[in-house]
Motif scaffolding. Structure first.
Motif, PDB file in Angstrom:
ATOM      1  N   LEU A  32       0.829  -1.198   0.000  1.00  0.00           N
ATOM      2  CA  LEU A  32       0.000   0.000   0.000  1.00  0.00           C
ATOM      3  C   LEU A  32       0.868   1.254   0.000  1.00  0.00           C
ATOM      4  CD1 LEU A  32      -2.916  -0.812   2.434  1.00  0.00           C
ATOM      5  CD2 LEU A  32      -3.031  -0.390  -0.023  1.00  0.00           C
ATOM      6  N   LEU A  33       2.050   1.147   0.655  1.00  0.00           N
ATOM      7  CA  LEU A  33       2.906   2.319   0.779  1.00  0.00           C
ATOM      8  C   LEU A  33       3.473   2.740  -0.560  1.00  0.00           C
ATOM      9  CD1 LEU A  33       4.794   1.104   3.964  1.00  0.00           C
ATOM     10  CD2 LEU A  33       2.722   2.504   3.814  1.00  0.00           C
ATOM     11  N   GLU A  70       1.219 -20.974  13.442  1.00  0.00           N
ATOM     12  CA  GLU A  70       1.342 -20.262  12.164  1.00  0.00           C
ATOM     13  C   GLU A  70       2.421 -20.915  11.300  1.00  0.00           C
ATOM     14  OE1 GLU A  70       0.664 -15.878  11.665  1.00  0.00           O
ATOM     15  OE2 GLU A  70       2.844 -15.936  11.482  1.00  0.00           O
ATOM     16  N   TYR A 106       0.592 -15.697   3.232  1.00  0.00           N
ATOM     17  CA  TYR A 106      -0.787 -15.332   2.889  1.00  0.00           C
ATOM     18  C   TYR A 106      -1.192 -14.033   3.589  1.00  0.00           C
ATOM     19  CZ  TYR A 106      -5.819 -15.203   3.729  1.00  0.00           C
ATOM     20  OH  TYR A 106      -7.117 -14.786   3.865  1.00  0.00           O
ATOM     21  N   LEU A 107      -0.907 -13.955   4.880  1.00  0.00           N
ATOM     22  CA  LEU A 107      -1.238 -12.742   5.634  1.00  0.00           C
ATOM     23  C   LEU A 107      -0.622 -11.515   4.981  1.00  0.00           C
ATOM     24  CD1 LEU A 107      -0.888 -13.413   9.464  1.00  0.00           C
ATOM     25  CD2 LEU A 107      -2.936 -12.812   8.181  1.00  0.00           C
ATOM     26  N   LEU A 135       0.959  -0.007  -4.459  1.00  0.00           N
ATOM     27  CA  LEU A 135       0.984  -1.318  -5.118  1.00  0.00           C
ATOM     28  C   LEU A 135       1.853  -1.330  -6.373  1.00  0.00           C
ATOM     29  CD1 LEU A 135      -2.726  -2.479  -4.720  1.00  0.00           C
ATOM     30  CD2 LEU A 135      -0.811  -2.759  -3.150  1.00  0.00           C
ATOM     31  N   ARG A 165       9.320 -13.415  13.774  1.00  0.00           N
ATOM     32  CA  ARG A 165       8.107 -14.159  13.454  1.00  0.00           C
ATOM     33  C   ARG A 165       8.350 -15.108  12.280  1.00  0.00           C
ATOM     34  NH1 ARG A 165       2.267 -11.301  12.495  1.00  0.00           N
ATOM     35  NH2 ARG A 165       1.087 -13.157  11.951  1.00  0.00           N
ATOM     36  N   MET A 183      -2.445 -11.130   1.188  1.00  0.00           N
ATOM     37  CA  MET A 183      -3.870 -10.860   1.047  1.00  0.00           C
ATOM     38  C   MET A 183      -4.433  -9.938   2.128  1.00  0.00           C
ATOM     39  SD  MET A 183      -4.298 -12.334  -1.727  1.00  0.00           S
ATOM     40  CE  MET A 183      -6.046 -12.379  -2.082  1.00  0.00           C
ATOM     41  N   ARG A 184      -3.848  -9.965   3.298  1.00  0.00           N
ATOM     42  CA  ARG A 184      -4.394  -9.108   4.362  1.00  0.00           C
ATOM     43  C   ARG A 184      -3.635  -7.796   4.438  1.00  0.00           C
ATOM     44  NH1 ARG A 184      -6.963 -12.622   8.275  1.00  0.00           N
ATOM     45  NH2 ARG A 184      -8.041 -14.120   6.963  1.00  0.00           N
ATOM     46  N   PHE A 185      -2.295  -7.877   4.376  1.00  0.00           N
ATOM     47  CA  PHE A 185      -1.495  -6.668   4.558  1.00  0.00           C
ATOM     48  C   PHE A 185      -1.207  -5.973   3.229  1.00  0.00           C
ATOM     49  CE2 PHE A 185       0.716  -9.060   8.308  1.00  0.00           C
ATOM     50  CZ  PHE A 185      -0.503  -9.139   8.964  1.00  0.00           C
ATOM     51  N   LEU A 186      -1.515  -6.670   2.127  1.00  0.00           N
ATOM     52  CA  LEU A 186      -1.189  -6.163   0.790  1.00  0.00           C
ATOM     53  C   LEU A 186       0.288  -5.775   0.670  1.00  0.00           C
ATOM     54  CD1 LEU A 186      -4.337  -3.991  -0.041  1.00  0.00           C
ATOM     55  CD2 LEU A 186      -3.927  -6.399  -0.507  1.00  0.00           C
ATOM     56  N   ASP A 187       1.152  -6.561   1.321  1.00  0.00           N
ATOM     57  CA  ASP A 187       2.592  -6.317   1.233  1.00  0.00           C
ATOM     58  C   ASP A 187       3.181  -7.423   0.349  1.00  0.00           C
ATOM     59  OD1 ASP A 187       5.239  -5.796   1.533  1.00  0.00           O
ATOM     60  OD2 ASP A 187       5.193  -5.621   3.718  1.00  0.00           O
ATOM     61  N   PHE A 188       3.085  -7.199  -0.955  1.00  0.00           N
ATOM     62  CA  PHE A 188       3.411  -8.280  -1.890  1.00  0.00           C
ATOM     63  C   PHE A 188       4.904  -8.537  -1.985  1.00  0.00           C
ATOM     64  CE2 PHE A 188      -0.698  -6.567  -3.179  1.00  0.00           C
ATOM     65  CZ  PHE A 188      -1.454  -7.718  -3.045  1.00  0.00           C
TER      66      PHE A 188
END
Lengths: 286, 425, 324
Positions: free
Chosen positions: A34-35, A236, A243-244, A38, A56, A247-252
């Motif tokens: 997002l930053l 996890e 995936y997180l 995209l 993590r 799809m969730r964080f949009l940090d491709f």
């Protein structure tokens, strides 16, 4: 000339596997989130630097390896037992075979939901049974030290039939003569298992291990449904983390880096497996 | 011989295909002037709005036609599906039913069409206070609410005269009822590591006088209030007021326990009310609804969770899409959805509606809850910071970390995530 | 050293696969068990090996009853039709395995294996896997594995059937040198009568689980005791003449000669076989085969005849030979 016949298969593999991996590799050297709106902006390996310092990520790597190692090992042992049983000339063998392959045919999400229910406290059957006999609830999926075992159990239940299918095919290639010859040599049934069955099954074991390790290393939907990666992140997996991020964080950019890393680990594991197989292959080339 | 047979079959298939293709084409050309509006909704919403959609399609025959794609059941799976098509740049959908937590992210990704220019000022003011929240990002409105949703505290009228007001009371009553063997469990709530845990925490934190992010978007998770709130949640489990298994409880599990009459309190959304009053419910007529407890009466809060329609930027028919949205969210539609599905209305008027009040006794409580709703942080990075919070809360609830350790870590990670955004902007 | 089978039987799926079989194999003797497929010959061998349990009768090896003794303790050396070599073990490991299981010392294992490899003349194959051997080499290894155990009896189950004709011929003397010339009795199962005749001292002919005849190859050929024996032994097959008064006469093709007068025949076809030629004739007594020297010229008008003493006469009732 021979390469010509391989062309369709090679093209297919390139399109479905080669290109995506190359693309992911390329993305892993870019910031895309997002930053960046995209867009893909080169960030010269800082995703990879981030991975190194990401606790993590390393926790998930270890958890994924643990899940893979433990569940695949248990599956293998159970699968050998199932295959040996199904290889016997039992009455109603066809029915038993069909039933034992049922778990494998169930969609993962459905069976994961089933296992979440089985482990449910207080209404799941396990808890009900424990409480009935006066034991405390097990709460396996609510307890970070145990929850991964719950996911392993579900995975074992689901995929042991797959391995046993391959091993059963392997068992059926071993002629009965070999066992008779072995018995004439003074061997026992137990010895026959370790000296004949296991060595001759080795290529089949390795093939199924390759399949299963690759599959288990990418475990996602099973965990997503059963625990959502919790409690406390204790279940996890790397795929879940990737995936997180995507799809969730949009940090491709970062997600691609995790995927490429998993890919490299898998390739290493498969290479080791492949080398072992090609060494043992000449045994069965007769 | 076989070859001829094969050819015949092939020919027949071809003819059949051409025939149906022709019919399909004919139908399309007949409706050449019809604007198709495609909506993606989670399965339950697709089902509950199907009557309205049918009605719209009949009255607007030849002009606008709504096609609803029945998405997956699970909230995040719908988002995955939507994002996949959005990333591919396809204008497959005109309208998306958007969860409150996605809005900032989708708006920041520039996927949504601002709605300000379509909305008459008067219309916006007809919405209840809580329903107006969570629809905007950077001072632009991107979403029109379909249904209000907020956290409620369900309590058992047969076990107590009035519900607890403070955290202390809730803990004490729950423990006592459990100890006395009146119920198997005192209080059940969403303790699994997922978005629901963040929702639970938002309410509790407000009740303790704290907040997740302050006004200038700095995290406050290591404040005294945060730590007290987290400690209280932990003490629910430690004291036995809540079962240990809440750490893998989502809405379904919680409802299951409460529905069976095994718990004195439940934290859940309004949908649970209609579930609890189905014919096979064990506790029909024994359930009361209130808002989450707080230390000071003024701090009571209710986490806002709501769904609303957004128009996607790629849509070529934004005007018609807006028309569709307004139809599906009209007071008439809300009334129908409330009566049939128990969807909390968004219009102020409807809470005063006598017919609706007669139908459901909880309408006043819903109105009250909607007036004290607390939103979750509105940042495009919400998913990241919520994920951090869920994981750390889960760690402290399962005693992997001490409360202070977990909340400090949550705060630090949240700062890292938010500041990385600041840096690059 | 002997093998004695006393009235042994095996009952499978409502049928006697082997029925009331009694025979003895003497020291140094090779007995071929011959018969068409499904006659029970392999089952007989497996009963002796202990791979299957008898349903009746007793088995003695060296006068010791082994009917209920475990296969490994019967002191037998067996060669399987498929050779049953362990595919994952080298030749020397294949030979060693039994010694290892029986607890022989490593030193003894090496000594024995190298000794056997040298008599079999396969030292150069010691480290190869079975898949890297030719058919003949595999057979040698299988024989070596039977030999290394120094058994009381050898059981050979169609050991040559996987080899081509030329190789079989080459290996027969080898087999004689290595196994047949030893003191141990040999039970040799085959469906190939030439092989049986070439190798065995005596032949036991089986049909449908029953012993038809036991005797020397010459005995079986010259004095077949049943119609089955007459028809099975000898190629080209014996000629059966039409039944007269409950009797069936049979005459071997090589016993028929051309004469200037006798039974008139029409020649249907001719197969030239090198040393011989085989003629198919049509006569009043039906179709007949006659085997002649390949030099013999074929007359235009053929009359055939044979010596009465060459006739074999059987009862059409029980198929047994009638002796006058």
């Amino acid at each position: 000339m021979n390469i010509f016949y391989l062309l369709p298969a090679l093209t297919l593999i390139t399109i479905t596997f080669g290109l995506p991996i190359i693309r992911y590799f390329w993305i892993s050297f870019h910031a895309s989130s997002l930053l960046t709106g995209l867009e893909y902006i080169p960030n010269y390996g800082s995703n990879w630097l981030r991975i190194i310092g990401d606790d993590r990520f390393w926790r998930d790597t270890i958890q994924t390896l643990r899940f893979t190692g433990v569940s695949v090992s248990i599956e293998l042992i159970i699968a050998i037992l199932i295959a040996l049983l199904l290889n016997q000339k039992l009455r109603g063998r066809g029915v038993i075979r069909a039933i034992s392959f049922l778990p494998w045919a169930l969609p993962t999400a459905v069976m994961a939901l089933g296992w979440r229910w089985i482990f449910n406290s207080p209404y799941g059957p396990i808890d009900q049974l424990l409480n009935l006999f006066g034991f405390a609830s097990l709460n396996i999926l609510s307890e970070p030290r145990l929850s991964w075992i719950g996911t392993v159990l579900a995975d074992v239940w689901k995929t042991s039939p797959f391995i046993s299918l391959i091993l059963l095919a392997g068992l059926q290639t071993i002629p009965n003569d070999l066992y008779e010859a072995f018995i004439l040599e003074g061997g026992t049934k137990r010895q026959a298992f370790f000296r004949i069955t296991l060595p001759l099954l080795e290529p089949y074991i390795l093939v199924s291990l390759l399949f299963r390790v690759a599959q288990a290393f990418g475990v996602f939907d099973l965990i997503q449904v059963m625990t959502g990666g919790g409690p406390a992140g204790s279940t996890e997996s790397l795929a879940g983390y990737a995936y997180l991020n995507a799809m969730r964080f949009l940090d491709f950019g970062y997600s691609a880096t995790i995927i490429v890393f998993s890919f490299i680990v898998l390739i290493l594991v498969c290479l080791i497996g492949w080398i072992t197989i090609s060494n043992s292959k000449r045994i069965l080339s007769s | 011989m076989n070859n001829i047979k094969g050819l015949k079959t092939l020919g027949l298939l071809l003819v059949t295909y051409l025939f149906f293709n022709h019919i399909a084409k004919a139908e399309r050309s007949l409706n050449a002037n019809t604007t198709n509006i495609n909506i993606l909704m989670p399965a339950p919403f697709a089902d509950s709005t199907s009557g309205l959609v049918k009605e719209f399609n009949t009255t607007n025959k030849g002009n606008i036609r709504i096609n609803v794609t029945r998405g997956p059941l699970e909230t995040e799976a719908v988002s995955d599906l939507a994002i996949s098509t959005l990333l591919l740049g396809e204008n497959q959908y005109d309208i998306l039913l958007v969860d409150i937590t996605w809005l900032a992210k989708y708006a920041a990704a520039d996927w949504l069409e601002p709605l300000d220019k379509y909305i008459p000022v008067g219309d916006w003011k007809r919405l209840a206070h809580g329903a107006r929240l969570g629809n905007d990002y950077n001072n632009k409105i991107y979403r029109w609410p379909l249904v209000s949703d907020m956290g409620l505290l369900y309590w058992r009228k047969d076990l107590m005269d009035s519900p607890p007001k403070t955290p202390e009371e809730l803990l004490t009553i729950a423990s006592k009822l459990k100890k006395d063997g009146k119920v198997k469990y005192g209080y059940v709530w969403q303790g699994r590591q997922y978005e629901g845990l963040s929702c639970v925490f938002v309410e509790v934190l407000a009740g303790f006088g704290g907040s997740w992010l302050d006004k200038s978007l700095n995290p406050n998770l290591d404040s005294d209030q945060s730590i007290e709130a987290a400690n209280w949640m932990l003490s629910l489990i430690e004291s036995g007021a809540s079962p240990k298994s809440v750490t893998n409880f989502a809405e379904t599990e919680v409802l299951q326990v409460f529905e069976a009459g095994d718990a004195a309190f439940m934290r859940n959304w309004p949908y649970a009310w209609s579930e609890l009053h189905k014919s096979d419910s064990q506790i029909k007529g024994k359930v009361g609804v209130t808002s989450m407890v707080s230390i000071l009466p003024g701090n009571q809060a209710s986490t806002l969770g709501s769904w609303g329609f957004s128009i996607l930027k790629l849509s070529r028919n934004t005007k018609e899409a807006y028309q569709v949205i307004r139809f599906l969210t009209s007071e008439k539609a809300q009334r129908e959805l409330f009566l049939k599905n128990g969807y909390t209305p968004t219009s102020r008027n409807l809470f005063k509606d006598q017919l609706l009040q007669q139908h459901s006794e909880i309408l006043p409580y819903l109105e009250k809850a909607l007036s004290i709703t607390k939103g979750r942080p509105q940042t495009p990075l919400y998913a990241q910071i919520s994920n951090v919070l869920q994981t750390e809360l889960s760690s402290l609830l399962t005693k992997q970390k001490s409360t202070i350790e977990a909340m400090k870590s949550a705060n630090k990670k949240t700062i890292d995530i938010l500041s990385s955004a600041g840096k690059k902007k | 050293m002997t093998v004695d089978l006393k009235h042994i039987g095996k009952f499978i799926n409502g049928d006697w696969v082997v029925e009331d079989l009694t025979l003895t194999v003497n020291s140094g003797e090779c007995l071929a068990i011959l018969g068409p497929s499904g006659c029970g010959k392999s089952t007989t061998l497996r009963l002796v090996a202990g791979l299957e349990q008898t349903d009746s009768g007793q088995i003695f090896i060296n006068n010791r009853e082994v009917t209920n003794v475990a296969p490994a303790d019967r002191r037998i050396g067996m060669v399987f039709q498929s050779y049953a070599l362990f595919p994952h073990l080298s030749v020397s490991s294949n030979l060693k395995l039994g010694l290892k299981i029986r607890g022989k010392s490593a030193k003894e294992q090496v000594k024995k294996v190298s000794y056997i490899l040298s008599i079999m003349q396969i030292e150069h194959l010691a480290e190869r896997l079975p898949s890297e051997l030719s058919g003949g080499q595999r057979q040698r290894v299988a024989l070596a594995r039977a030999l290394i155990r120094d058994p009381d009896v050898y059981l050979l189950d169609e050991p040559m059937s996987n080899l081509d004709a030329q190789l079989r011929e080459e290996l027969r003397p080898e087999l004689k040198r290595l196994i047949l010339d030893r003191d141990q009795p040999v039970l040799y199962v085959t469906h190939d009568q030439y092989e049986a005749m070439a190798i065995a001292d005596r032949i036991a002919l089986l049909n449908k689980g029953k012993l038809q005849q036991i005797g020397t190859p010459e005995d079986l050929y010259k004095n077949p005791k049943t119609i089955f024996a007459a028809g099975f032994i000898g190629r080209p097959q014996i000629n059966f003449l039409p039944e007269i008064n409950g009797m069936i006469k049979a005459i071997r093709p090589e016993n028929i000669i051309f004469k200037s007068e006798g039974l008139a025949c029409k020649i249907q076809s001719r197969e030239w076989l090198g040393t011989h030629q085989l003629l198919y004739l049509e006569s009043n007594l039906g179709a007949l085969r006659i085997l002649l020297n390949s030099e013999t010229s074929i007359p235009e008008r053929a009359f055939i005849s044979w010596n009465k003493s060459d006739e074999h006469i059987f009862s059409s009732k029980d198929g047994r030979r009638i002796i006058f």
